[in-house]
Design a protein around this motif. Structure first.
Motif, PDB file in Angstrom:
ATOM      1  N   GLY A 282     -84.273  27.470-100.626  1.00  0.00           N
ATOM      2  CA  GLY A 282     -84.320  26.172-101.675  1.00  0.00           C
ATOM      3  C   GLY A 282     -83.346  26.454-103.153  1.00  0.00           C
ATOM      4  O   GLY A 282     -82.703  27.695-103.223  1.00  0.00           O
ATOM      5  N   THR A 283     -83.140  25.327-103.519  1.00  0.00           N
ATOM      6  CA  THR A 283     -82.515  25.411-104.785  1.00  0.00           C
ATOM      7  C   THR A 283     -82.688  26.470-105.895  1.00  0.00           C
ATOM      8  O   THR A 283     -82.469  27.028-106.657  1.00  0.00           O
ATOM      9  N   HIS A 284     -84.223  26.820-105.661  1.00  0.00           N
ATOM     10  CA  HIS A 284     -84.583  27.743-106.571  1.00  0.00           C
ATOM     11  C   HIS A 284     -84.984  29.326-106.012  1.00  0.00           C
ATOM     12  O   HIS A 284     -85.680  30.068-106.535  1.00  0.00           O
TER      13      HIS A 284
ATOM     14  N   ASN B 245     -92.973  24.016-104.858  1.00  0.00           N
ATOM     15  CA  ASN B 245     -92.211  24.247-106.127  1.00  0.00           C
ATOM     16  C   ASN B 245     -90.825  24.431-105.970  1.00  0.00           C
ATOM     17  O   ASN B 245     -90.031  24.875-106.890  1.00  0.00           O
ATOM     18  N   ASP B 246     -90.187  24.200-104.820  1.00  0.00           N
ATOM     19  CA  ASP B 246     -88.758  24.244-104.566  1.00  0.00           C
ATOM     20  C   ASP B 246     -88.228  23.076-104.101  1.00  0.00           C
ATOM     21  O   ASP B 246     -88.804  21.979-103.810  1.00  0.00           O
ATOM     22  N   TYR B 247     -86.829  22.983-103.820  1.00  0.00           N
ATOM     23  CA  TYR B 247     -86.097  21.714-103.227  1.00  0.00           C
ATOM     24  C   TYR B 247     -85.091  22.060-102.258  1.00  0.00           C
ATOM     25  O   TYR B 247     -84.261  22.927-102.342  1.00  0.00           O
TER      26      TYR B 247
ATOM     27  N   ASN C   5     -80.858  12.468-102.512  1.00  0.00           N
ATOM     28  CA  ASN C   5     -81.321  13.502-103.442  1.00  0.00           C
ATOM     29  C   ASN C   5     -81.823  14.799-102.643  1.00  0.00           C
ATOM     30  O   ASN C   5     -82.116  14.705-101.300  1.00  0.00           O
ATOM     31  N   ASN C   6     -82.006  15.846-103.369  1.00  0.00           N
ATOM     32  CA  ASN C   6     -82.910  16.986-102.893  1.00  0.00           C
ATOM     33  C   ASN C   6     -84.270  16.714-102.595  1.00  0.00           C
ATOM     34  O   ASN C   6     -84.789  15.935-103.591  1.00  0.00           O
TER      35      ASN C   6
ATOM     36  N   GLN D 260     -88.241  17.650-102.342  1.00  0.00           N
ATOM     37  CA  GLN D 260     -89.401  18.957-103.098  1.00  0.00           C
ATOM     38  C   GLN D 260     -90.077  19.159-101.777  1.00  0.00           C
ATOM     39  O   GLN D 260     -90.567  18.297-101.117  1.00  0.00           O
TER      40      GLN D 260
END
Length: 794
Positions: free
Chosen positions: A765-767, A661-663, A655-656, A658
């Motif tokens: 990150g993903t965000h 607040n991002d991953y 999984n990604n 954390q």
């Protein structure tokens, strides 16, 4: 040469009886009829001769050349690198036949370093320094349970293991590595990566002893002496005590290592076969913790990356301020009794007490400091002379007491075991500071914490105490069918751990509690196809409890720097193995396919508080690991005993991860500390007066970050030892001389990952957040060293 023909059931006993009755016993040194270390509760026994069958077998006992200064030499595959196994999991046992051909400073970790899946990282060739770690199948040292004579010996704060504390190599009978799990009765809370079991020698039945002296590179000097009482009267009681004193220069930079150690053992044997054994170990060590370089440091400085040998006022890298101190005593009393109705009682009470100071060089000013969240001014003796340089002490006091007991009863084809383990431990940690003089020295590790606040009270950067209680119940049922050819073992262990702690620094946190419960079911099946072929399959669950450091806030600049979290879930793993063994009088071989699935994967790392390396963990989320382990060894043939081990490993993050607040995009990445290939070759020779060993180990490249953006290169090492036995003269029995060559070709390499990081380079990150990178740190492999040992029994 005498030829003896026996059924396997009495083979080991008959051989030991024969040897004891011949002139070989005149050295008054110990003999062992079997390897006790791997005779575990789950039926996975390691023996020393032949195959696990009842067929007649021929063995050859030579009247010369099989009894050195260290005792009788047993016939074991790979020259002691591969004792025979019969149980339902992959397991490797290394015995004293191999250990006593190496350098006299050999530790339990170094003994099993050639076993499949074992990846030893170290910076000191003699095992003195703390920069060492044993990972197994890509799982870090804090995930490998350490059991010494039935008691747990992992550091209760970090779960790391320090094998130089437990025993001198001369007193070790065997070291067993279970690659994928722990035994159901093992008193450990961190065995997701396997179990290392160290078993000490028994006292000799005859009065005598052993003396050896070693001298080598880095000005190594080491003396070892042991005295065996023999059986005292006709009481069935025997004992021994040994002492060693070793010192050597630091292999990386200035400083010396000093190690003083005592082992002792008592054994009481009763007429009905019951035994009581009391084993003890004491250690007093002063040693260097070498700095761990980043990849940039290594490429720029290589082996010269070290603490400074000269002091400059205001500096924070002077070597004397990074000299660690550790004192520890361990006591264990593993005992076996026969109760009415043929019930077997196994009970092991134990106790450990340790004091340590793990300091670092740092700097402080009299103003601008915080005590937790409160601003304070400091009184720093010799502040002007030192230019603000101080020693950051990291003082720990640990006391551990416990008992592990089980009852076993046979019911026809069934054998049922029920057991209970209880442990109570207190871990007190503090970070005071010591002033240093104009020359940079801070004095005693125990008594110079003399930097105070304006109110006269000591100044601390950390101060915590954790009281832990562990309770475990376990039940196992073993069924033997088809004339013991088929064995089915099922079991359940319930592990409960409660912790009650205090953080004494002013701030929002004072009292903290944590409670964890893990059910750990398991099952294994073994089937003996015939006298040579066996298959096994198992499914086990294991756990790693969170370390104490995760419970507490840390403070920097009057604010919370790290938030304590008592709700962290333990690491949990489900593993499966499918294996095959071939064992005859010439060849032993084992092959295992394995699969792991992890949740809440906890990866050991480091954080720094005032330059002090403090162990912490990174939550790696889920992980899947799959691979193959293989090892094979030949029984001694014309004195030669070759050995080979291999491992293929494919470990991926599920999984990604954390970060704030991002991953990070870590899903599908290769896990850290997980080389895809490892291989080792060993060759032991022991015939008449000449003996020796050669080993080669290759470790593939491994990622040091979860983002796979930095990798440690592959490396190889070669070791060699050569020895010669001299004739006995008077009371001096079987003297010998041997020379060990460590890192024979002087490979200039990194040996392991000390502190993995999430990402070395900045990552998005993903965000869409930019997540800053940080540099991983590594262990520097020891340089070429050689040590000569002269030994003799009496």
């Amino acid at each position: 040469m005498l030829t003896i023909k026996r059924s396997h059931a009495c083979l080991a006993f008959s051989t030991a009886t024969f040897l004891a009755s011949t002139s070989l016993a005149s050295a008054a040194l110990p003999t062992h009829a079997h390897v006790r270390a791997a005779a575990h509760d789950d039926g996975n026994a390691a023996t020393t001769h032949g195959t696990p069958s009842s067929r007649p077998e021929v063995i050859h006992v030579h009247a010369k050349g099989e009894n050195g200064a260290y005792g009788k030499v047993r016939r074991i595959a790979g020259g002691g690198l591969m004792a025979l196994q019969t149980g339902g999991d992959m397991r490797s046992t290394v015995t004293s036949e191999y250990i006593n051909k190496q350098a006299s400073t050999t530790t339990a970790y170094q003994a099993v370093s050639l076993s499949p899946g074992a990846n030893l990282s170290q910076s000191d060739p003699y095992g003195f320094a703390a920069n060492t770690q044993l990972s197994v199948r890509g799982l870090g040292g804090n995930e490998v349970g350490q059991v010494w004579e039935g008691m747990p010996v992992n550091d209760i704060e970090t779960y790391n293991g320090y094998p130089s504390f437990w025993a001198d190599g001369e007193d070790i009978d065997s070291v067993s590595l279970t690659q994928g799990s722990s035994t159901i009765a093992a008193p450990v809370v961190n065995a997701a990566g396997g179990q290392v079991t160290t078993t000490m020698r028994d006292p000799s039945k005859k009065m005598g002893g052993l003396v050896d002296y070693s001298y080598g590179t880095l000005n190594l000097e080491r003396f070892y002496g042991r005295f065996d009482t023999g059986e005292i009267g006709h009481t069935g009681l025997s004992a021994y005590v040994s002492f060693s004193n070793g010192t050597a220069k630091n292999s990386l930079g200035p400083g010396r290592q000093t190690r003083r150690h005592v082992d002792f053992g008592f054994k009481k044997e009763f007429n009905n076969g019951d035994t009581i054994r009391l084993m003890g170990s004491y250690i007093d060590m002063d040693y260097m913790y070498n700095p761990n370089p980043t990849m940039a440091d290594w490429q720029a400085s290589g082996r010269s990356y070290a603490w400074s040998g000269t002091f400059s006022p205001g500096s924070s890298d002077y070597w004397t301020q990074n000299r660690w101190k550790w004192e520890q005593i361990m006591l264990s009393m593993p005992s076996e009794f026969t109760l009415p109705e043929k019930i077997k009682l196994n009970v092991t009470p134990y106790f450990l007490y340790a004091m340590q100071n793990s300091p670092a060089s740092s700097s402080l000013s009299t103003d601008g400091n915080y005590y937790g969240t409160q601003p304070v001014s400091l009184n720093i003796p010799d502040n002007a002379a030192s230019g603000g340089s101080v020693r950051s002490d990291y003082v720990g006091l640990q006391s551990v007491g416990g008992v592990n007991a089980s009852l076993t009863r046979k019911f026809g084809v069934q054998k049922v075991t029920f057991g209970y383990w209880y442990q109570y431990s207190v871990d007190s940690l503090s970070m005071p500071f010591s002033s240093v003089g104009a020359g940079g020295d801070a004095g005693s590790a125990w008594s110079t914490h003399n930097i105070t606040m304006a109110n006269g009270q000591p100044y601390y950067a950390e101060k915590e105490q954790t009281i832990s209680q562990t309770n475990a119940l376990y039940l196992q049922d073993e069924i033997s069918l088809l004339h013991d050819r088929l064995k089915i073992i099922g079991g359940l262990k319930t592990l409960m751990m409660s912790r009650d702690g205090t953080n004494s620094l002013p701030g929002p946190q004072y009292h903290v509690t944590a409670n964890n419960f893990e059910p750990l079911p398991r099952v294994s099946i073994t089937y003996k196809i015939n006298n040579h072929h066996q298959i096994f399959v198992n499914g086990t669950t294991n756990t790693l409890m969170p370390i104490d450091d995760t419970l507490y806030n840390s403070y920097s600049g009057g604010a919370v720097a790290t938030q304590g979290n008592s709700a962290i879930k333990p690491e949990y793993s489900i593993s499966e193995e499918l294996g095959y063994r071939y064992q005859d009088r010439y060849v032993h071989a084992s092959l295992a396919l394995f699969n792991y699935n992890f949740t809440n994967r906890q990866v050991s790392s480091l954080r720094y508080v005032n330059n002090v390396a403090v162990y912490s963990t990174i939550n790696g989320g889920g992980q899947t690991s799959r691979g193959v382990d293989f090892e094979a060894g030949l029984m001694p043939f014309h004195g030669f005993s070759p050995y080979v081990s291999l491992e293929y490993l494919h470990a991926t993050i599920d999984n990604n991860i954390q970060v704030g607040n991002d991953y990070l995009r870590t899903a599908g990445k290769i896990a850290v500390r997980s080389p895809s290939f490892q291989g080792a070759v060993g060759l032991v020779y022991d015939h008449k007066n000449i003996f020796g060993s050669f080993s080669f180990k290759y470790t593939g490249s491994q990622y040091s970050t979860f983002m796979d953006d930095e990798k440690m290169p592959a490396y190889k090492t070669f070791n060699l030892s050569l020895g010669y036995r001299l004739p006995s003269v008077g009371f001096v029995k079987h003297p010998e001389i041997r020379v060990a060559f460590i890192n024979l070709t002087d490979e200039k390499v990194l040996s392991g990952i000390a502190s993995p990081a999430l990402n070395a380079n900045n990552a998005v990150g993903t965000h869409g957040t930019t997540i800053a990178g940080s540099a991983p740190e590594y262990y520097i492999a020891p340089r070429f060293t050689t040590a000569m040992t002269i030994a003799a029994g009496f």
